[in-house]
Scaffold this motif. Structure first.
Motif, PDB file in Angstrom:
ATOM      1  N   GLY A 287      -0.093  15.281  -2.638  1.00 33.99           N
ATOM      2  CA  GLY A 287      -0.617  15.647  -1.323  1.00 33.99           C
ATOM      3  C   GLY A 287      -1.609  14.658  -0.742  1.00 33.99           C
ATOM      4  O   GLY A 287      -2.245  14.947   0.282  1.00 33.99           O
ATOM      5  N   TYR A 288      -1.742  13.459  -1.330  1.00 35.40           N
ATOM      6  CA  TYR A 288      -2.682  12.472  -0.807  1.00 35.40           C
ATOM      7  C   TYR A 288      -2.071  11.633   0.319  1.00 35.40           C
ATOM      8  O   TYR A 288      -2.790  11.023   1.113  1.00 35.40           O
ATOM      9  N   ILE A 289      -0.756  11.595   0.351  1.00 29.68           N
ATOM     10  CA  ILE A 289      -0.039  10.915   1.429  1.00 29.68           C
ATOM     11  C   ILE A 289       0.975  11.889   1.999  1.00 29.68           C
ATOM     12  O   ILE A 289       1.628  12.626   1.243  1.00 29.68           O
ATOM     13  N   SER A 290       1.097  11.915   3.303  1.00 24.28           N
ATOM     14  CA  SER A 290       2.009  12.861   3.967  1.00 24.28           C
ATOM     15  C   SER A 290       3.442  12.658   3.485  1.00 24.28           C
ATOM     16  O   SER A 290       3.900  11.512   3.332  1.00 24.28           O
ATOM     17  N   PRO A 291       4.175  13.743   3.253  1.00 25.02           N
ATOM     18  CA  PRO A 291       5.579  13.621   2.823  1.00 25.02           C
ATOM     19  C   PRO A 291       6.467  12.984   3.882  1.00 25.02           C
ATOM     20  O   PRO A 291       7.570  12.520   3.571  1.00 25.02           O
ATOM     21  N   ASN A 292       5.995  12.931   5.133  1.00 29.14           N
ATOM     22  CA  ASN A 292       6.786  12.312   6.210  1.00 29.14           C
ATOM     23  C   ASN A 292       6.623  10.798   6.277  1.00 29.14           C
ATOM     24  O   ASN A 292       7.371  10.118   6.991  1.00 29.14           O
ATOM     25  N   GLU A 293       5.637  10.276   5.538  1.00 28.91           N
ATOM     26  CA  GLU A 293       5.370   8.834   5.568  1.00 28.91           C
ATOM     27  C   GLU A 293       6.419   8.077   4.744  1.00 28.91           C
ATOM     28  O   GLU A 293       6.965   8.593   3.770  1.00 28.91           O
ATOM     29  N   THR A 294       6.674   6.849   5.154  1.00 30.63           N
ATOM     30  CA  THR A 294       7.495   5.949   4.338  1.00 30.63           C
ATOM     31  C   THR A 294       6.603   4.830   3.815  1.00 30.63           C
ATOM     32  O   THR A 294       5.575   4.513   4.422  1.00 30.63           O
ATOM     33  N   ARG A 295       7.000   4.235   2.729  1.00 28.69           N
ATOM     34  CA  ARG A 295       6.145   3.232   2.087  1.00 28.69           C
ATOM     35  C   ARG A 295       5.921   2.035   3.009  1.00 28.69           C
ATOM     36  O   ARG A 295       4.828   1.473   3.055  1.00 28.69           O
ATOM     37  N   ASP A 296       6.917   1.656   3.754  1.00 27.48           N
ATOM     38  CA  ASP A 296       6.795   0.480   4.625  1.00 27.48           C
ATOM     39  C   ASP A 296       5.885   0.735   5.813  1.00 27.48           C
ATOM     40  O   ASP A 296       5.204  -0.158   6.295  1.00 27.48           O
ATOM     41  N   LYS A 297       5.876   1.974   6.293  1.00 26.17           N
ATOM     42  CA  LYS A 297       5.123   2.297   7.510  1.00 26.17           C
ATOM     43  C   LYS A 297       3.752   2.910   7.231  1.00 26.17           C
ATOM     44  O   LYS A 297       2.951   3.037   8.146  1.00 26.17           O
ATOM     45  N   CYS A 298       3.481   3.305   6.001  1.00 23.51           N
ATOM     46  CA  CYS A 298       2.206   3.961   5.685  1.00 23.51           C
ATOM     47  C   CYS A 298       1.057   2.969   5.856  1.00 23.51           C
ATOM     48  O   CYS A 298       1.049   1.896   5.242  1.00 23.51           O
ATOM     49  N   ASN A 299       0.056   3.337   6.669  1.00 20.23           N
ATOM     50  CA  ASN A 299      -1.031   2.397   6.976  1.00 20.23           C
ATOM     51  C   ASN A 299      -2.184   2.465   5.988  1.00 20.23           C
ATOM     52  O   ASN A 299      -3.209   1.822   6.174  1.00 20.23           O
ATOM     53  N   LYS A 300      -2.036   3.280   4.925  1.00 19.00           N
ATOM     54  CA  LYS A 300      -3.117   3.357   3.931  1.00 19.00           C
ATOM     55  C   LYS A 300      -2.597   3.164   2.509  1.00 19.00           C
ATOM     56  O   LYS A 300      -3.192   3.646   1.543  1.00 19.00           O
ATOM     57  N   PHE A 301      -1.501   2.431   2.394  1.00 19.47           N
ATOM     58  CA  PHE A 301      -0.933   2.143   1.073  1.00 19.47           C
ATOM     59  C   PHE A 301      -0.403   0.719   1.086  1.00 19.47           C
ATOM     60  O   PHE A 301       0.354   0.333   1.979  1.00 19.47           O
ATOM     61  N   LEU A 302      -0.810  -0.069   0.094  1.00 22.38           N
ATOM     62  CA  LEU A 302      -0.344  -1.450   0.032  1.00 22.38           C
ATOM     63  C   LEU A 302      -0.362  -1.923  -1.424  1.00 22.38           C
ATOM     64  O   LEU A 302      -1.239  -1.531  -2.209  1.00 22.38           O
ATOM     65  N   CYS A 303       0.606  -2.767  -1.783  1.00 21.88           N
ATOM     66  CA  CYS A 303       0.700  -3.315  -3.129  1.00 21.88           C
ATOM     67  C   CYS A 303       0.392  -4.809  -3.075  1.00 21.88           C
ATOM     68  O   CYS A 303       0.866  -5.511  -2.168  1.00 21.88           O
ATOM     69  N   VAL A 304      -0.393  -5.311  -4.049  1.00 23.09           N
ATOM     70  CA  VAL A 304      -0.763  -6.729  -4.076  1.00 23.09           C
ATOM     71  C   VAL A 304      -0.716  -7.260  -5.505  1.00 23.09           C
ATOM     72  O   VAL A 304      -0.699  -6.494  -6.484  1.00 23.09           O
ATOM     73  N   SER A 305      -0.704  -8.578  -5.579  1.00 23.64           N
ATOM     74  CA  SER A 305      -0.840  -9.251  -6.872  1.00 23.64           C
ATOM     75  C   SER A 305      -1.987 -10.241  -6.749  1.00 23.64           C
ATOM     76  O   SER A 305      -1.849 -11.300  -6.131  1.00 23.64           O
ATOM     77  N   CYS A 306      -3.129  -9.868  -7.273  1.00 24.24           N
ATOM     78  CA  CYS A 306      -4.311 -10.741  -7.181  1.00 24.24           C
ATOM     79  C   CYS A 306      -4.113 -12.029  -7.995  1.00 24.24           C
ATOM     80  O   CYS A 306      -4.663 -13.077  -7.665  1.00 24.24           O
ATOM     81  N   TRP A 307      -3.315 -11.923  -9.068  1.00 25.58           N
ATOM     82  CA  TRP A 307      -3.107 -13.095  -9.925  1.00 25.58           C
ATOM     83  C   TRP A 307      -2.436 -14.206  -9.151  1.00 25.58           C
ATOM     84  O   TRP A 307      -2.838 -15.360  -9.226  1.00 25.58           O
ATOM     85  N   GLU A 308      -1.425 -13.891  -8.363  1.00 28.53           N
ATOM     86  CA  GLU A 308      -0.721 -14.894  -7.569  1.00 28.53           C
ATOM     87  C   GLU A 308      -1.656 -15.511  -6.537  1.00 28.53           C
ATOM     88  O   GLU A 308      -1.633 -16.718  -6.301  1.00 28.53           O
ATOM     89  N   VAL A 309      -2.495 -14.708  -5.919  1.00 25.01           N
ATOM     90  CA  VAL A 309      -3.425 -15.208  -4.906  1.00 25.01           C
ATOM     91  C   VAL A 309      -4.465 -16.104  -5.555  1.00 25.01           C
ATOM     92  O   VAL A 309      -4.827 -17.162  -5.019  1.00 25.01           O
ATOM     93  N   ARG A 310      -4.966 -15.661  -6.725  1.00 28.66           N
ATOM     94  CA  ARG A 310      -5.965 -16.480  -7.431  1.00 28.66           C
ATOM     95  C   ARG A 310      -5.370 -17.827  -7.834  1.00 28.66           C
ATOM     96  O   ARG A 310      -6.023 -18.871  -7.732  1.00 28.66           O
ATOM     97  N   ARG A 311      -4.110 -17.842  -8.277  1.00 26.68           N
ATOM     98  CA  ARG A 311      -3.442 -19.086  -8.676  1.00 26.68           C
ATOM     99  C   ARG A 311      -3.337 -20.043  -7.487  1.00 26.68           C
ATOM    100  O   ARG A 311      -3.604 -21.236  -7.605  1.00 26.68           O
ATOM    101  N   PHE A 312      -2.980 -19.467  -6.310  1.00 25.42           N
ATOM    102  CA  PHE A 312      -2.890 -20.289  -5.107  1.00 25.42           C
ATOM    103  C   PHE A 312      -4.255 -20.835  -4.724  1.00 25.42           C
ATOM    104  O   PHE A 312      -4.403 -22.028  -4.416  1.00 25.42           O
ATOM    105  N   ARG A 313      -5.299 -19.994  -4.781  1.00 23.32           N
ATOM    106  CA  ARG A 313      -6.640 -20.425  -4.382  1.00 23.32           C
ATOM    107  C   ARG A 313      -7.145 -21.534  -5.298  1.00 23.32           C
ATOM    108  O   ARG A 313      -7.688 -22.536  -4.834  1.00 23.32           O
ATOM    109  N   ARG A 314      -6.953 -21.379  -6.607  1.00 22.40           N
ATOM    110  CA  ARG A 314      -7.451 -22.380  -7.562  1.00 22.40           C
ATOM    111  C   ARG A 314      -6.690 -23.699  -7.437  1.00 22.40           C
ATOM    112  O   ARG A 314      -7.274 -24.785  -7.562  1.00 22.40           O
TER     113      ARG A 314
END
Length: 898
Positions: A287-314
């Motif tokens: 019940g934390y995200i509306s059942p009508n939401e989709t993963r692509d359109k949900c404005n409060k859910f996102l997946c990231v990989s900090c390791w890839e970003v850190r590798r690029f930054r370094r």
């Protein structure tokens, strides 16, 4: 050396947003204070104590006051800036939180460790000079400031030793670091919190930070672990701590190594999708995200990989250090999925922060609007009750006087009508009872109380005669007065019962709540005395026979007896009638006094009403700034114009038509009328009423008292009048428009409101013609506020308005009848004959007042014509109600459909 965040003024993306938020926050508080001050000061002076007490009891200011105060609360993490928003990073994964903070800020600022530890809350804020300090839980600086060459906060400064875990002073202190970072220039601080459910003192500190001013909560979830029991417990705690708080769910460690890909024998993208979907669907199930939401359109859910970003930054830092920038390699890395995704995270978080600002203003402003709406509703109800009550009192007194007059005449006629019956009964009495009475007279013994020794012979004879008369009186009364008792039974079931009912009505309006100083006996008591007299007057035993003896030669004839009885009854009725008239005159004075007091209160309510409506509009203006940010009026999309102003399309953020807006240029006094229109059309929700969703006020110049008001409402295609001129619709479809109009009036009238400008130009239809809505609430009035002002469109005006008489909801029904005639006519190009030949508006008004009406059109059914004629009847009380008109029209439309 002490340091304050005031040394560095943040500038950037949210600067204007924060400044605007503070300004609007102050406006909400000002409107709340003014509303409450009106209640405690102006209302209590102008209104009756009973109504003021009811207002005080009904209105719940405290919850709204708490919400508004929340906008001013400082956070509990040691910041000296009591109104600075902050991103609070929460989660069970320590390394995930630290990695995200570092990559968000574009450097290594907080220590990253896989091993859990007890750590203090860390606050990162913008500063041109890098520093670190510790603050107590009250915000005071502890020790000296450490200025750093590098912005990394050592773990030892944040981490607490085992022996310090029970030290409340240490564990509740906050590490604050000033960092020169572009992201922090946006005016947001970042708080790295310890994990929840580790230590009660730390939990208290973390939750205190969350319950601060504008917390932007980011909960970091390890994609490999997913939604664990500990995560669920965290989220439940957060929701309980800050009611209505929104949480941004950030899933980290989304990258998949080649070894994992080969081991799973599946593409990395498929594994990533599975991890993301597992977390997202679990949040939905919980019940934390509306059942009508989709993963692509949900404005409060996102997946990231900090390791890839850190590798690029370094890698980029290393290229810069070696002065060997490879544009192609950098471009390739910049375009990689996770690097692009992390840029999206920054944008999404800032947008999320904007939404939080919006939610705070809309929520607190919405609470204030509800209070203001409730005041206005109570005002309308009270004014309507006063007006209707006073009309009822006048009507009741008139009916009482009429009834009493009717009963008085009826009583006298009953007496005369029964003269022959009285003679017959008297004859029977003399024939049957005379011998028995004479025997009683002969056997009568006189007591000492009647005859005494010192009396003269003459006195003794008189006393004896009196005693005999008294005996005869008793016997005659037992029989002869049964007739008036029967006559009374003819009166009581009808007149007297109605008289008592009307008396009770007067008492309701002129009892203890009338507040007439010095008057203890109210109208109802006086009237009930009269009623009681009429009830028992015919049964009272008058010494009629004694009077008959005195007026004759000493003998009793049945004629003398009956004549005396009738004369006495008539005299008694006249006496009661005179007493009643005296009492009713006194009651009329009392009712008049009551009405003056209640009318004074109604007048005060009418004065206060626009002030509250203005506050309601100003509050709605603040809310609309946030709800409709990015919306703009399309000046080329003119939808129509009227007496008040022009109507335009409103384009949303994407440039698509979304609403309509009526733009009005107004002076200061006219704002009260506009505010009343905005109130009615925004709080009334019905399928057949155009709903106002927002309002914006723009002052022409600071020194001018001219305003441009934009009233946002539902977007409709066109009005019914223009529709008929453009298209020839079937009669059934046109009458359906009339049916929907009648439904709108039924709802308005049930809300004790009169529209006062019902016409086809104010009836809007959707493009598919499925929606029909009554619009333009500029002349809408509560039935308790209407006076005899002439308003509306001449052709549609009821005659009582034209003649300057009082009017009610039936005036709208009259206009409905005219609208139905135009709808049946169908072209919008033809008018009733009396309109066509009239040279001016004044002539049209005069024709309406003189009972000129449209003529019957060819092929019009009897049912429809009968309905129209009843709607535009010259006698308002004989017109059908809007509800009855709906029922009749429904049958007519159904018959056409079949």
């Amino acid at each position: 050396m002490a340091i304050s965040q005031a040394e560095a003024q943040p500038s950037g993306f949210l600067d204007e947003e924060i400044a605007e938020f503070r300004s609007n926050r102050d406006l909400i508080k000002e409107h709340l204070d003014t509303t409450q001050r009106l209640l405690t000061e102006s209302f209590s002076k102008a209104l009756s104590p009973e109504f003021s007490a009811k207002l005080q009891e009904s209105l719940k200011f405290e919850p709204v006051r708490q919400k508004v105060n929340q906008l001013y609360r400082g956070n509990q993490t040691g910041s000296s800036d009591s109104s600075k928003p902050c991103i609070i990073i929460v989660g069970q994964t320590k390394s995930g939180k630290s990695s995200f903070i570092n990559e968000l800020l574009g450097g290594t600022f907080v220590a990253q460790s896989q091993s859990p530890c007890t750590a203090r809350v860390t606050r990162l804020t913008y500063s041109d000079r890098i520093y670190v300090l510790v603050r107590s839980k009250t915000g005071e600086q502890i020790g000296d400031v450490q200025y750093l060459e590098k912005p990394t906060i050592e773990e030892d400064l944040v981490k607490l030793k085992d022996e310090d875990r029970e030290n409340d002073e240490l564990i509740s202190s906050t590490v604050e670091a000033g960092i020169k970072c572009e992201f922090l220039r946006h005016g947001i601080d970042i708080i790295d919190s310890p994990g929840l459910n580790e230590n009660s003192s730390l939990d208290s500190l973390t939750l205190g930070a969350i319950d601060s001013f504008l917390p932007i909560i980011i909960y970091v979830i390890d994609s490999n672990s997913g939604i664990t029991v500990a995560v669920q417990k965290d989220l439940t705690t957060i929701k309980k701590t800050v009611l209505g708080a929104e949480v941004f769910y950030l899933v980290t460690k989304m990258d998949v190594s080649k070894d994992t890909e080969q081991e799973a024998n599946r593409p990395a993208q498929e594994i990533e999708e599975e991890k993301a979907e597992r977390v997202f669907s679990k949040l939905q199930r919980l019940g934390y995200i509306s059942p009508n939401e989709t993963r692509d359109k949900c404005n409060k859910f996102l997946c990231v990989s900090c390791w890839e970003v850190r590798r690029f930054r370094r890698k980029k830092e290393l290229m810069i250090k070696k002065n060997k920038l490879d544009p192609e390699a950098l471009k390739e890395m910049e375009n990689s999925k996770w690097v692009r995704r992390f840029e999206e995270v920054k944008t999404r978080i800032l947008k999320f922060a904007q939404d939080q600002f919006r939610n705070l203003i809309v929520s607190s402003g919405g609470g204030l609007r509800r209070i203001q709406s409730e005041i206005l509703t109570l005002f309308m109800d009270k004014a309507t009750n006063i007006k209707e009550s006073n009309l009822r009192k006048k009507k009741a007194l008139y009916q009482i006087k009429s009834l009493e007059q009717e009963i008085h005449q009826q009583s006298k006629s009953i007496v005369e009508k029964n003269r022959d019956e009285l003679l017959r009964q008297a004859g029977l009495f003399f024939a049957e009872r005379k011998p028995l009475i004479l025997d009683e007279v002969r056997a009568l013994k006189y007591s000492e109380s009647v005859i005494s020794a010192d009396m003269s012979q003459k006195d003794i004879e008189k006393k004896c005669v009196d005693e005999i008369h008294a005996l005869i009186n008793d016997r005659i009364n037992c029989v002869i007065l049964r007739l008036p008792q029967r006559w009374g039974s003819e009166i009581v079931p009808t007149g007297i019962r109605r008289l008592k009912a009307e008396s009770r009505r007067v008492r309701k309006g002129c009892g203890t709540d009338a507040r007439v100083p010095g008057v203890k006996e109210d109208a109802s008591r006086r009237l009930l005395v009269v009623v009681k007299g009429l009830l028992i007057g015919s049964f009272e035993c008058y010494n009629i026979q004694d009077k008959a003896f005195r007026e004759t030669d000493g003998t009793i004839s049945k004629e003398n007896l009956v004549e005396c009885l009738i004369t006495s009854l008539k005299e008694w009725f006249e006496k009661q009638h005179r007493e009643f008239l005296d009492n009713i005159a006194s009651s009329e004075q009392l009712v008049e006094s009551c009405m003056k007091l209640t009318e004074k209160e109604r007048s005060e309510i009418k004065t206060l009403y626009p002030r509250v409506a203005r506050l309601h509009m100003l509050t709605m203006d603040v809310i609309s700034k946030y709800k409709y940010r990015g919306f703009r009026i399309d000046t080329e999309g003119n939808l129509g114009s009227g007496a008040q102003g022009e109507v335009f399309r409103v384009l949303n953020e994407s440039g698509e038509p979304a609403l309509a807006a009526k733009r009005i240029v107004s002076d200061e006094p006219s704002l009260d009328d506009i505010a009343t229109e905005v109130y009615h059309s925004s709080v009334l929700e019905h399928d057949n009423l155009v709903h106002v969703v927002g309002v914006r006020l723009h002052k022409s110049k600071p020194d001018e008292k001219r305003w441009t008001v934009e009233i946002y409402m539902e977007l409709m295609c066109c009005d019914a009048w223009n529709l008929m001129q453009r298209h020839r619709l079937p009669v059934r479809q046109r009458l359906k428009i009339g049916l929907e109009l009648a439904k709108a009036l039924q709802f308005l009238h049930s809300s004790e409101l009169i529209h006062r400008d019902v016409k086809l130009a104010n009836v809007l239809v959707s493009e598919d013609l499925r929606q029909v809505k009554l619009s333009d609430f500029g002349l809408v009035k509560s039935t308790g506020f209407v006076n005899r002002t002439l308003v509306g469109t001449p052709i549609y005006l009821a005659p009582e308005l034209v003649r300057g008489e009082s009017y009610h909801t039936s005036a709208d029904v009259f206009s409905l009848g005219i609208a139905l005639w135009y709808l049946f006519e169908g072209t919008g190009k033809r008018h009733p004959e009396y309109v066509e030949i009239m040279p001016s508006v004044g002539a049209i008004l005069l024709a309406g007042a003189l009972d000129c009406r449209p003529t019957r059109l060819p092929n019009m059914s009897d049912q429809l014509w009968d309905l129209m004629e009843s709607c535009w009847s010259g006698t308002p009380d004989s017109r059908p109600t809007a509800k009855a008109a709906v029922e009749s029209l429904q049958k007519i439309v159904d018959s056409l459909e079949s």
